[in-house]
Design an enzyme around this catalytic site. Structure first.
Site, PDB file in Angstrom:
ATOM      1  N   ASP A 126      18.886  48.767   3.493  1.00  0.00           N
ATOM      2  CA  ASP A 126      19.857  49.615   2.792  1.00  0.00           C
ATOM      3  C   ASP A 126      20.913  50.065   3.789  1.00  0.00           C
ATOM      4  O   ASP A 126      20.700  50.980   4.574  1.00  0.00           O
ATOM      5  CB  ASP A 126      19.154  50.827   2.174  1.00  0.00           C
ATOM      6  CG  ASP A 126      20.105  51.746   1.430  1.00  0.00           C
ATOM      7  OD1 ASP A 126      21.207  51.297   1.082  1.00  0.00           O
ATOM      8  OD2 ASP A 126      19.751  52.926   1.213  1.00  0.00           O
ATOM      9  N   GLU A 127      22.043  49.367   3.780  1.00  0.00           N
ATOM     10  CA  GLU A 127      23.153  49.690   4.681  1.00  0.00           C
ATOM     11  C   GLU A 127      22.683  49.799   6.137  1.00  0.00           C
ATOM     12  O   GLU A 127      22.977  50.762   6.845  1.00  0.00           O
ATOM     13  CB  GLU A 127      23.835  50.988   4.247  1.00  0.00           C
ATOM     14  CG  GLU A 127      24.457  50.931   2.869  1.00  0.00           C
ATOM     15  CD  GLU A 127      25.267  52.160   2.531  1.00  0.00           C
ATOM     16  OE1 GLU A 127      24.833  53.267   2.894  1.00  0.00           O
ATOM     17  OE2 GLU A 127      26.334  52.015   1.925  1.00  0.00           O
ATOM     18  N   SER A 128      21.969  48.773   6.599  1.00  0.00           N
ATOM     19  CA  SER A 128      21.352  48.834   7.926  1.00  0.00           C
ATOM     20  C   SER A 128      22.365  48.891   9.056  1.00  0.00           C
ATOM     21  O   SER A 128      22.028  49.282  10.180  1.00  0.00           O
ATOM     22  CB  SER A 128      20.436  47.622   8.114  1.00  0.00           C
ATOM     23  OG  SER A 128      19.394  47.631   7.168  1.00  0.00           O
TER      24      SER A 128
END
Length: 486
Positions: A126-128
């Site tokens: 998740d949006e790393s």
């Protein structure tokens, strides 16, 4: 039973926006675009998954949905409905999934294989690459995606679904707001190169997550009209190309970055894009509606972008289906108010999710806690109420009190009552939840003021709910029990 008074009256629309909507009603709805919605689970009192599916998604003809995590309740409710599903893998699971093929196989078995008929994508992380996250997840990202891919192959599912990796738009730098100048951040180049090779090898698209409201807040030289798809007298010029909206410029900034990295033809999915309706200045239902309607109409025209004419993103997921009162507010208080619907499934505004020009259907038969609220007892000595107010807000959701928020104008001590009530509702209306050192008072008179709503919580006592932390612990237990590097 729902309270007799409507809990979330829609605010009046700006005259210009009202005219646009009237004109919209007179015109046929635009052709269907490849649009879906995000469904998150960071809520203290969520609507039951079956009610979300049967009461919101299906009546509003939503064709596709992206789940923030693998909720068994949501996956079961979606099974057999025909809604295309993207299942999310949260960042907390990247390490165990990256270091153990058995853990990846078990995750796929439990969360994908049994629901395979509806799953189209598995979104790993998740949006790393988000700047706020640092580099804590990047070393595990591609390995986790590769292990999930192997597990899908072993389960004979790889021909039915693809693995994608959501990336925040700050993975590429575009400080000048000119798409031609964009490029992937140098410090993530090695990981991005591995990721792009992985995606290309499996014919998977690049999933980007856009945050137009954050961009609007930080780029003072760009007008609100630029973000709302309004006609502009002075479009942004990038050489011989002119951009009249944020969305096209953001997509072309990514296209430029992909081209510079050697992947000019990679497909793009927009995994997140939306506009908040509360919690900040310019975060209102009217402006959110203007953005969402402009976006959906723009996508329906299938005009693409200047660098990819007639080739729009293959799918775009609106953010978000429902408000989430426990979502992180590290980026701003508005993050908890991106829902097209309120936390209890009541539409805030109109947007075409697939239902055409009809108004959105609200969730029916919502079960609330009793009509009781907690407010400040003005008959007590309230000279030291500030500490109680701070304690309530630190453990509840006071984002509507933020400057520009729907409750920012109620003043003191109304804001204290708002904080007390939010804490009280989040704690299931327990007597202890309205104590505050004797300063709290339980009332049956609704203290809501104009558009500042003192909410009643949803009754979740008989409904199963999904807990991402418990899901994470389950996979960690599995990982440590079966740890084996293959």
């Amino acid at each position: 039973m729902r309270p007799s008074r409507r809990r979330h009256p829609l605010p009046p629309l700006a005259p210009g926006l009202l005219l646009l909507l009237l004109l919209h009603d007179l015109a046929p709805p635009p052709a269907a675009a490849a649009v879906g919605v995000n469904w998150g689970f960071s809520s203290s009192h969520p609507l039951p998954a079956a009610q979300v599916v049967r009461g919101l998604l299906l009546p509003n003809s939503v064709p596709r949905v992206r789940l923030a995590a693998a909720s068994p309740d949501a996956l079961a409710a979606l099974s057999g409905t025909g809604v295309a599903v993207t299942v999310g893998v949260p960042n907390e699971l990247l390490r165990p999934l990256a270091t153990s093929r058995k853990a990846a196989a078990a995750w796929v078995h439990d969360n994908v294989a049994r629901y395979a008929s509806g799953v189209r994508y598995v979104a790993v992380g998740d949006e790393s690459f988000l700047l706020n996250h640092g580099q804590q997840n990047q070393s595990f990202l591609v390995s986790a995606a590769a292990n999930i891919q192997r597990a899908l192959v072993d389960a004979k599912l790889s021909n039915k679904m693809k693995v994608v990796v959501p990336c925040s738009s700050d993975v590429y730098l575009n400080t000048s707001a000119l798409p031609s100048k964009a490029y992937f951040r140098p410090e993530v180049n090695e990981t991005i190169a591995e990721l792009l090779s992985f995606l290309a090898n499996h014919s998977s698209p690049f999933m980007v997550e856009l945050n137009p409201f954050s961009s609007f807040q930080h780029k003072k030289n760009l007008s609100l009209d630029y973000y709302l798809f309004q006609l502009m007298s002075h479009p942004v010029s990038d050489g011989h190309i002119k951009y009249d909206n944020y969305f096209d410029a953001s997509i072309d900034a990514l296209v430029t970055s992909l081209t510079k990295a050697g992947f000019s033809n990679m497909d793009i999915i927009v995994g997140r894009v939306g506009w908040p309706s509360d919690g900040a200045v310019n975060a209102t239902p009217a402006i959110a509606q203007s953005f969402m309607t402009g976006l959906v109409n723009h996508l329906a025209r299938k005009s693409g972008t200047p660098l990819r004419p007639k080739v729009p993103p293959i799918e775009t997921y609106l953010f978000s289906l429902l408000d989430e009162d426990q979502r992180s507010i590290a980026s701003g208080s508005y993050e908890r108010h991106h829902g097209i619907f309120t936390f209890d499934g009541q539409a805030k505004y109109y947007v075409n999710l697939g239902q055409g020009s009809k108004a959105l259907e609200n969730a029916p038969d919502v079960q609330y806690l009793p009509s009781k609220w907690c407010v400040l007892d003005n008959n007590k000595d309230i000279s030291n109420v500030s500490s109680s107010f701070s304690a309530a807000c630190s453990n509840a959701d006071c984002t509507a009190l933020s400057p520009g928020g729907s409750c920012s104008g109620i003043g003191w001590p109304g804001n204290v009552s708002y904080a007390f009530n939010n804490f009280y509702q989040q704690h299931d209306q327990s007597e202890e939840g309205c104590s505050f050192n004797g300063l709290g008072l339980i009332t049956t008179v609704d203290p809501s003021v104009d558009n500042c709503m003192f909410n009643l919580a949803i009754d979740t006592s008989t409904a199963a709910s999904f807990h991402p932390i418990l899901a994470m612990l389950q996979i960690l237990v599995l990982f440590f029990c079966t740890y084996n590097l293959l």
